[in-house]
Design a protein around this motif. Sequence first.
Motif, PDB file in Angstrom:
ATOM      1  N   ASP A 158     134.492  81.960  37.314  1.00 39.57           N
ATOM      2  CA  ASP A 158     133.356  81.578  36.483  1.00 39.57           C
ATOM      3  C   ASP A 158     132.101  81.225  37.273  1.00 39.57           C
ATOM      4  O   ASP A 158     131.264  80.441  36.813  1.00 39.57           O
ATOM      5  CB  ASP A 158     133.726  80.433  35.529  1.00 39.57           C
ATOM      6  N   CYS A 159     131.970  81.826  38.455  1.00 35.50           N
ATOM      7  CA  CYS A 159     130.684  81.769  39.166  1.00 35.50           C
ATOM      8  C   CYS A 159     129.850  82.927  38.617  1.00 35.50           C
ATOM      9  O   CYS A 159     129.771  84.007  39.216  1.00 35.50           O
ATOM     10  CB  CYS A 159     130.898  81.876  40.673  1.00 35.50           C
ATOM     11  N   LYS A 160     129.250  82.692  37.480  1.00 33.91           N
ATOM     12  CA  LYS A 160     128.694  83.765  36.656  1.00 33.91           C
ATOM     13  C   LYS A 160     127.502  84.481  37.283  1.00 33.91           C
ATOM     14  O   LYS A 160     127.193  85.620  36.932  1.00 33.91           O
ATOM     15  CB  LYS A 160     128.319  83.223  35.273  1.00 33.91           C
ATOM     16  N   LEU A 161     126.797  83.833  38.212  1.00 32.59           N
ATOM     17  CA  LEU A 161     125.632  84.449  38.842  1.00 32.59           C
ATOM     18  C   LEU A 161     125.939  85.050  40.210  1.00 32.59           C
ATOM     19  O   LEU A 161     125.047  85.607  40.857  1.00 32.59           O
ATOM     20  CB  LEU A 161     124.500  83.426  38.976  1.00 32.59           C
ATOM     21  N   LEU A 162     127.184  84.973  40.651  1.00 30.06           N
ATOM     22  CA  LEU A 162     127.545  85.501  41.968  1.00 30.06           C
ATOM     23  C   LEU A 162     127.346  87.007  41.998  1.00 30.06           C
ATOM     24  O   LEU A 162     127.996  87.749  41.278  1.00 30.06           O
ATOM     25  CB  LEU A 162     129.000  85.147  42.299  1.00 30.06           C
ATOM     26  N   SER A 217     137.629  85.804  38.793  1.00 31.12           N
ATOM     27  CA  SER A 217     137.604  86.072  37.352  1.00 31.12           C
ATOM     28  C   SER A 217     136.325  85.519  36.731  1.00 31.12           C
ATOM     29  O   SER A 217     135.907  84.397  37.021  1.00 31.12           O
ATOM     30  CB  SER A 217     138.820  85.435  36.687  1.00 31.12           C
ATOM     31  N   GLY A 218     135.689  86.330  35.897  1.00 34.01           N
ATOM     32  CA  GLY A 218     134.491  85.878  35.195  1.00 34.01           C
ATOM     33  C   GLY A 218     133.225  85.882  36.018  1.00 34.01           C
ATOM     34  O   GLY A 218     132.198  85.356  35.570  1.00 34.01           O
ATOM     35  N   ASN A 240     146.975  88.533  40.041  1.00 37.81           N
ATOM     36  CA  ASN A 240     146.768  88.678  38.609  1.00 37.81           C
ATOM     37  C   ASN A 240     145.388  88.144  38.212  1.00 37.81           C
ATOM     38  O   ASN A 240     144.982  87.066  38.656  1.00 37.81           O
ATOM     39  CB  ASN A 240     147.843  87.915  37.839  1.00 37.81           C
ATOM     40  N   TYR A 241     144.671  88.926  37.419  1.00 34.77           N
ATOM     41  CA  TYR A 241     143.361  88.534  36.885  1.00 34.77           C
ATOM     42  C   TYR A 241     142.320  88.272  37.975  1.00 34.77           C
ATOM     43  O   TYR A 241     141.302  87.626  37.724  1.00 34.77           O
ATOM     44  CB  TYR A 241     143.477  87.285  35.994  1.00 34.77           C
ATOM     45  N   ALA A 242     142.526  88.767  39.187  1.00 36.28           N
ATOM     46  CA  ALA A 242     141.658  88.429  40.313  1.00 36.28           C
ATOM     47  C   ALA A 242     140.191  88.721  40.045  1.00 36.28           C
ATOM     48  O   ALA A 242     139.312  87.943  40.408  1.00 36.28           O
ATOM     49  CB  ALA A 242     142.120  89.171  41.567  1.00 36.28           C
ATOM     50  N   SER A 299     146.392  92.582  35.030  1.00 39.46           N
ATOM     51  CA  SER A 299     145.035  92.300  34.548  1.00 39.46           C
ATOM     52  C   SER A 299     144.017  92.094  35.662  1.00 39.46           C
ATOM     53  O   SER A 299     142.975  91.462  35.453  1.00 39.46           O
ATOM     54  CB  SER A 299     145.033  91.074  33.617  1.00 39.46           C
ATOM     55  N   ALA A 300     144.297  92.640  36.846  1.00 42.56           N
ATOM     56  CA  ALA A 300     143.432  92.406  38.007  1.00 42.56           C
ATOM     57  C   ALA A 300     141.974  92.764  37.736  1.00 42.56           C
ATOM     58  O   ALA A 300     141.057  92.062  38.174  1.00 42.56           O
ATOM     59  CB  ALA A 300     143.946  93.183  39.204  1.00 42.56           C
ATOM     60  N   PHE A 301     141.739  93.849  36.995  1.00 43.77           N
ATOM     61  CA  PHE A 301     140.376  94.289  36.676  1.00 43.77           C
ATOM     62  C   PHE A 301     140.178  94.402  35.158  1.00 43.77           C
ATOM     63  O   PHE A 301     139.277  95.114  34.699  1.00 43.77           O
ATOM     64  CB  PHE A 301     140.080  95.637  37.341  1.00 43.77           C
ATOM     65  N   GLU A 302     140.975  93.720  34.393  1.00 42.93           N
ATOM     66  CA  GLU A 302     140.874  93.814  32.937  1.00 42.93           C
ATOM     67  C   GLU A 302     139.478  93.431  32.444  1.00 42.93           C
ATOM     68  O   GLU A 302     138.874  92.464  32.911  1.00 42.93           O
ATOM     69  CB  GLU A 302     141.903  92.909  32.260  1.00 42.93           C
ATOM     70  N   SER A 303     138.981  94.232  31.516  1.00 41.55           N
ATOM     71  CA  SER A 303     137.685  93.982  30.862  1.00 41.55           C
ATOM     72  C   SER A 303     136.517  93.961  31.830  1.00 41.55           C
ATOM     73  O   SER A 303     135.523  93.262  31.603  1.00 41.55           O
ATOM     74  CB  SER A 303     137.735  92.693  30.042  1.00 41.55           C
ATOM     75  N   CYS A 304     136.626  94.744  32.913  1.00 42.91           N
ATOM     76  CA  CYS A 304     135.453  95.027  33.751  1.00 42.91           C
ATOM     77  C   CYS A 304     134.722  96.184  33.062  1.00 42.91           C
ATOM     78  O   CYS A 304     134.875  97.356  33.447  1.00 42.91           O
ATOM     79  CB  CYS A 304     135.875  95.383  35.166  1.00 42.91           C
ATOM     80  N   ASN A 305     133.967  95.828  32.054  1.00 42.78           N
ATOM     81  CA  ASN A 305     133.424  96.826  31.129  1.00 42.78           C
ATOM     82  C   ASN A 305     132.426  97.790  31.763  1.00 42.78           C
ATOM     83  O   ASN A 305     132.156  98.853  31.217  1.00 42.78           O
ATOM     84  CB  ASN A 305     132.762  96.126  29.942  1.00 42.78           C
TER      85      ASN A 305
END
Length: 324
Positions: free
Chosen positions: A140-144, A162-163, A181-183, A205-211
């Motif tokens: 959740d470092c959203k601006l990284l 993640s995030g 997982n979820y990395a 789910s390592a790259f799940e939802s990387c849209n």
Amino acid sequence: EDCKLLEDLKFGSNIKEIYANAFNGCVSLTGIVIPDKVTALGNSAFSGCSGLTDAVIGKAVTAIGVSAFESCKGLKNVTIGENVTTIGSDAFKNCTALTEVTIPDSVTILSYRSFYGCSGLKKVNLGEGLTTIGENAFEDCKLLEDLKFGSNIKEINSYAFSGCESLTGIVIPDKVTAIGNYAFSGCSGLTDAVIGKAVTEIGTSAFESCNGLKSVTIGENVTEIGGDAFKNCTALTEVTIPDSVTILSYRSFYGCSGLKKVSLGEGLTTIGENTFSGCKLLEDLKFGSNIKEISANAFGGCVSLTGIVIPDKVTAIGNYAFSG
């Protein structure tokens, strides 16, 4: 602890130990310089010092304790000493004003959640000594957006990034053996990913939802792609599964609605349940000759497929494998 008006703090030069909770909740502190004889910062030593903007960690410090600077929400600048080897769990968690951090070459371990929720963090330089990125380390470092890996990293653990939705490209170093997982799940801005040659397993789910993910290069030693690994990567158009991969787990490419071309390697024996289900644009599918199992709903809803030849080693076609 809880000296809420303490704003002027002068350390003596001979201090060697700063214990747990020593300055916890001193919300008026604005700057600290840890003396060069201090060897360790105790757990929660400066946690909750919300007014702290600058911290310099002395050259003798080898360990930054658990939650040492947690929720120092005004912290903008931190200099980590050149002899720190371990950054403890939650050490800088929720330091939301922090924009850049350099991990020196001395650090070998970033413990879990060490920079979790640093929502203003834009740039991270990881040193050459680092071998382990702990669980949720940068979640959740959203601006990284600027991330430099050191070349000696071996472990990227679950939810590590993640995030981090502003990341655009990553190259996994060649010494990394597994992606947890979820990395990188939910890194919606990620467009390119290169997975290093030492990786043997891509986690669930390592790259799940990387849209936004358009291109992924899967390393030549990957043997297993975990369940949901690339689920809902809707911008992905083409994927090549190298010959090293033996198992595509359940839903590994489920819902990749932009995927048009898939080449399955010669080592692949098992296509898991729902693996390519919902890949509506998939029109070019090449099976490897050693596939033995096509599991239930593996290609369900792949409405653009026009022709298939089931390889001769396949013994069973699962329920709903090509339905719809």
